[in-house]
Write an enzyme that holds these catalytic residues in place. Sequence first.
Site, PDB file in Angstrom:
ATOM      1  N   CYS A  31       0.812  -1.224   0.000  1.00  0.00           N
ATOM      2  CA  CYS A  31       0.000   0.000   0.000  1.00  0.00           C
ATOM      3  C   CYS A  31       0.843   1.272   0.000  1.00  0.00           C
ATOM      4  O   CYS A  31       0.602   2.204  -0.768  1.00  0.00           O
ATOM      5  CB  CYS A  31      -0.943   0.009   1.209  1.00  0.00           C
ATOM      6  SG  CYS A  31      -0.165  -0.461   2.758  1.00  0.00           S
TER       7      CYS A  31
ATOM      8  N   HIS B  66      -2.993   6.481   4.512  1.00  0.00           N
ATOM      9  CA  HIS B  66      -1.542   6.599   4.718  1.00  0.00           C
ATOM     10  C   HIS B  66      -1.072   7.965   4.222  1.00  0.00           C
ATOM     11  O   HIS B  66      -1.503   8.430   3.166  1.00  0.00           O
ATOM     12  CB  HIS B  66      -0.789   5.541   3.901  1.00  0.00           C
ATOM     13  CG  HIS B  66      -0.900   4.144   4.441  1.00  0.00           C
ATOM     14  ND1 HIS B  66      -1.505   3.824   5.631  1.00  0.00           N
ATOM     15  CD2 HIS B  66      -0.451   2.956   3.918  1.00  0.00           C
ATOM     16  CE1 HIS B  66      -1.427   2.518   5.818  1.00  0.00           C
ATOM     17  NE2 HIS B  66      -0.800   1.969   4.808  1.00  0.00           N
TER      18      HIS B  66
END
EC number: 1.2.1.11
Lengths: 349, 349
Positions: free
Chosen positions: A132, A252
């Site tokens: 990710c 994130h």
Amino acid sequence: MTEKKDFHVAVVGATGAVGEQMLKTLEERAFPISTLKVLSSSRSAGKKIQYNGKEYTVEEATPDSFEGVDIALFSAGGSVSKQLAPEAVKRGAIVVDNTSAFRMDENTPLIVPEVNEEDLHNHNGIIANPNCSTIQMVVALEPIRKAFGLNKVIVSTYQAVSGSGQAAIDELQEQTRAILDNQAYTPEVLPVKGDKKHYQIAFNAIPQIDKFVDNGYTFEEMKMINETKKIMHLPSLPVAATCVRLPVGTGHSESVYFEIDQEGINAKDIKALLSTAPGIELQDDPEQQIYPMPADCVGKSEVFVGRIRNDLDEPKGFHMWVVSDNLLKGAAWNSVQIAESLVKLKLVK
Amino acid sequence: MTEKKDFHVAVVGATGAVGEQMLKTLEERAFPISTLKVLSSSRSAGKKIQYNGKEYTVEEATPDSFEGVDIALFSAGGSVSKQLAPEAVKRGAIVVDNTSAFRMDENTPLIVPEVNEEDLHNHNGIIANPNCSTIQMVVALEPIRKAFGLNKVIVSTYQAVSGSGQAAIDELQEQTRAILDNQAYTPEVLPVKGDKKHYQIAFNAIPQIDKFVDNGYTFEEMKMINETKKIMHLPSLPVAATCVRLPVGTGHSESVYFEIDQEGINAKDIKALLSTAPGIELQDDPEQQIYPMPADCVGKSEVFVGRIRNDLDEPKGFHMWVVSDNLLKGAAWNSVQIAESLVKLKLVK
């Protein structure tokens, strides 16, 4: 001939945090599905899930589950992928694997469609979906590499707990409430489910994601370093990473320093470039306090970039802040995008 | 002659988050105080506070408050310092100022005792205490500079809300609870009290601390850049900073990349060096998952350093993770340490 083909699709790990998002994304994208199999470990078999208004029963994934499957999306952990992805391929399926099992295998393309879609042509049945934190960074770096060359990357990450799955999301919420109520709470999940020690994540920052490698880096950091080089076809690009887990549910963030090859480029040029780059939404107006934040990115498929500015000493150096929903572009959406690319490039039989 | 002298001490901003810690630190260090004045704005005047088991009444700070004061610790905001610090000096006090008012003034020493205590000799009445995020970084960098030279610094910070004062601490707590309870909460304090927009900090990361400067950096980032050069006497050291606010109450963390001058140095050498350096506690054993974290540093005066490792491409490049209590070493403790140094160096009349 413009005959439209529908596909037999399987989702492995359908009940996990990413699996759920995969199904939601397939539905939202109206992916051309003729039959859908929702698979999981024996533990979750029997559960019911909804897809496009229809109820499906989760089945245990076995080698035979993949008979007749055209495309299998895997997100049930590395050991499941290692065991079952080759079985799926043997039965004629193309596998899009969201685990780290095959990412660095030289026969497996590692794909971010905005960056290296053409590598799909070299697939041998399995296509790996990157980590990710890597995906969102290379989406932001690729247009820069293309336009100005890329010589160096140093990234510090600010990662959400959902990257560690549903148990980590639950732990953050329950632990946060316990601390606010002055009650005891024993951490059991973060930073790494299977590691020796567990630490408080609520109101804290943990500089460990995944286990440690012998060189003092974590696996997460080494993934960012190695995967970035592979996806961008820059095997000798200097990349450094420090990966940190935050008390954030989803989204994130990354503080990225990079050096380009070309001289005389200004932050304005980078902003102009990224404002029209694929998969990116520029959010960069300091005067109006506009910059990306994890709380704003949840549920969105774009990679958000802001705080782009010149380094004050290195003329070819720049800083930027990159945010994305780690469950979507960082996982489910990138996987579905790969499936869409496979269809577009006529690589699914 | 070994006569022990006690001092007339004033604390300005005594009821704030840092002021409270200053009084606590003076008490714990048994600082030689003969009389203590606790001063504040008119708003907090009349409040009672405890010091060494005795009750004190907070008085409004005015120029005359400093008559007879030897050492005045200021932490009541830049405008208060700008107005009253010169008045205190005029009346014979030495001022240790925790605001940014005089930090970059060339006649004002900017002091971290572990780094440049000797600069105190050049004071003209006011001594500036650096920005919290700067202090912990230079404590970690100075032994490295001394031993191996220092050529470059790139830092990304993970900063606690208490750096913005008590209102920010309250906002984080109340907002976190509201979000867990699915209730509405309008942010009013963070990222910057006086700025146009306010954003959610709970379960989020905000890449803005202090207001923005014209060059795309924030004042906080420029403070780290400029103060580091001044404290370390390295005016042309390349320093870059990205400062980010986290949902952490107290404890700043920093991901620091640095390049040294000397060749052939290994992360092991840096660890050995920092294990005995002043003001530092090394917490660096990845195999045992030992590294610094903000939740562990609260109430401690040390700067904690860990995750020290070689850059994988640049032979003179290293990464480290630096954590400290921003209210103590980042503010109150460093100010009291400066006062202790002034006494030790016989610079207080």
